[in-house]
Scaffold this motif. Structure first.
Motif, short mmCIF file in Angstrom:
data_model
loop_
_atom_site.label_atom_id
_atom_site.label_comp_id
_atom_site.label_asym_id
_atom_site.label_seq_id
_atom_site.Cartn_x
_atom_site.Cartn_y
_atom_site.Cartn_z
N VAL A 171 0.91 -1.22 -0.13
CA VAL A 171 0.02 0.08 -0.02
C VAL A 171 1.10 1.19 -0.02
CG1 VAL A 171 -1.72 1.38 1.20
CG2 VAL A 171 -1.97 -1.04 1.03
N ILE A 172 1.95 1.34 0.82
CA ILE A 172 2.78 2.45 0.92
C ILE A 172 3.78 2.52 -0.32
CG2 ILE A 172 4.52 3.58 2.33
CD1 ILE A 172 3.21 2.19 4.71
N GLU A 173 4.24 1.34 -0.82
CA GLU A 173 4.81 1.50 -1.97
C GLU A 173 4.09 1.86 -3.26
OE1 GLU A 173 6.23 -2.63 -2.24
OE2 GLU A 173 8.04 -2.30 -0.93
N HIS A 174 2.84 1.53 -3.36
CA HIS A 174 1.86 2.00 -4.36
C HIS A 174 1.59 3.49 -4.31
CE1 HIS A 174 -0.88 1.78 -7.78
NE2 HIS A 174 -1.79 2.32 -7.06
N TRP A 175 1.04 3.79 -2.98
CA TRP A 175 0.46 5.09 -2.64
C TRP A 175 1.34 6.05 -2.10
CZ3 TRP A 175 -3.78 6.38 -5.10
CH2 TRP A 175 -4.53 5.09 -5.39
N GLY A 176 2.52 5.79 -1.61
CA GLY A 176 3.48 6.76 -1.08
C GLY A 176 3.34 6.87 0.29
N GLY A 177 4.45 7.45 0.87
CA GLY A 177 4.87 7.58 2.48
C GLY A 177 4.19 9.12 2.73
N PHE A 178 4.68 9.51 3.81
CA PHE A 178 4.16 10.79 4.23
C PHE A 178 4.62 11.98 3.23
CE2 PHE A 178 4.17 9.84 9.09
CZ PHE A 178 2.96 9.15 8.91
N ASP A 179 3.96 12.71 2.89
CA ASP A 179 4.40 14.10 2.17
C ASP A 179 4.78 15.20 3.10
OD1 ASP A 179 4.34 16.44 0.90
OD2 ASP A 179 2.46 16.37 0.06
N THR A 180 6.11 15.44 3.34
CA THR A 180 6.57 16.30 4.41
C THR A 180 6.30 17.58 3.93
OG1 THR A 180 8.71 16.34 3.12
CG2 THR A 180 8.71 14.65 4.85
N ASP A 181 5.47 18.18 2.85
CA ASP A 181 5.22 19.47 2.71
C ASP A 181 3.94 19.57 3.76
OD1 ASP A 181 6.69 20.02 0.61
OD2 ASP A 181 5.01 19.53 -0.74
N PHE A 182 3.22 18.58 4.55
CA PHE A 182 2.50 18.91 5.82
C PHE A 182 3.17 18.66 6.84
CE2 PHE A 182 -0.22 17.40 2.21
CZ PHE A 182 -1.53 17.89 2.57
N ARG A 183 3.53 19.96 7.51
CA ARG A 183 4.32 19.89 8.97
C ARG A 183 3.70 18.97 9.96
NH1 ARG A 183 8.08 23.98 9.15
NH2 ARG A 183 8.71 22.85 11.08
N ILE A 184 2.25 19.16 10.10
CA ILE A 184 1.54 18.58 11.29
C ILE A 184 0.56 17.43 10.78
CG2 ILE A 184 0.08 19.13 13.11
CD1 ILE A 184 1.38 21.76 13.49
N ALA A 185 -0.02 17.51 9.83
CA ALA A 185 -0.91 16.50 9.59
C ALA A 185 -0.42 15.75 8.37
CB ALA A 185 -2.10 17.42 8.71
N ALA A 186 0.61 15.31 8.11
CA ALA A 186 1.10 14.41 7.24
C ALA A 186 0.56 12.90 7.33
CB ALA A 186 2.77 14.05 7.16
N ASP A 187 0.27 12.62 8.72
CA ASP A 187 -0.56 11.51 8.89
C ASP A 187 -1.91 11.53 8.21
OD1 ASP A 187 -1.14 13.21 10.85
OD2 ASP A 187 -1.05 11.57 12.54
N TYR A 188 -2.51 12.47 8.61
CA TYR A 188 -4.00 12.53 8.01
C TYR A 188 -4.05 12.59 6.59
CZ TYR A 188 -8.78 14.36 7.81
OH TYR A 188 -9.98 14.51 7.74
N ASP A 189 -3.09 13.35 5.76
CA ASP A 189 -2.91 13.30 4.45
C ASP A 189 -2.86 11.97 3.94
OD1 ASP A 189 -2.72 14.63 1.64
OD2 ASP A 189 -0.48 13.70 2.11
N ALA A 190 -1.67 11.30 4.28
CA ALA A 190 -1.57 9.89 3.97
C ALA A 190 -2.87 9.09 4.22
CB ALA A 190 -0.10 9.13 4.57
N MET A 191 -3.43 9.09 5.27
CA MET A 191 -4.56 8.06 5.54
C MET A 191 -5.63 8.42 4.63
SD MET A 191 -4.58 7.38 9.49
CE MET A 191 -4.26 8.95 10.04
#
Length: 122
Positions: A31-51
């Motif tokens: 899943v992570i390999e296909h959809w990518g990990g955290f986008d570090t442009d999000f300083r606080i909500a990278a987890d929410y963006d990824a989910m």
């Protein structure tokens, strides 16, 4: 102290601001390999963006385990100060729009739904 159990997942819950508890969201590596990990442009909500990316775009199926797997301490980057709360809200809104999950109403529900977690002790 907040107490919260996520409950079963349904895609429509995302538009009401629901988010799985990120410390216990276990995904296959593919899943992570296909959809990518955290986008570090999000300083606080990278987890929410990824989910949101995994669930809204990837249309994953989740299984709910009705047990407490993690207990977290109070605090964190998202609620450390008023400026962090505002930044988190802006980033949450950007993630919601980016993944076509919702807008201001979803953001409002996401934040308001947490209020009952402070006094509901199961």
């Amino acid at each position: 102290m907040r107490r919260w159990r996520a409950g079963d997942y349904h895609p429509k819950r995302l538009a009401r601001g629901w988010m799985p508890p990120h410390p216990t969201l276990y995904l296959r590596r593919s899943v992570i390999e296909h959809w990518g990990g955290f986008d570090t442009d999000f300083r606080i909500a990278a987890d929410y963006d990824a989910m949101l990316r995994y669930l809204a775009r990837g249309r994953l199926r989740l299984a709910y385990i009705p047990a407490v797997l993690v207990r977290m301490r109070l605090g964190g980057a998202s609620n450390r100060s008023l400026s962090h709360i505002l930044r988190k809200s802006r980033e949450d809104y950007r993630a919601l729009r980016r993944h076509d999950v919702g807008g201001l109403g979803t953001l409002a529900w996401k934040n308001l739904s947490k209020l009952s977690q402070f006094w509901r002790h199961e």
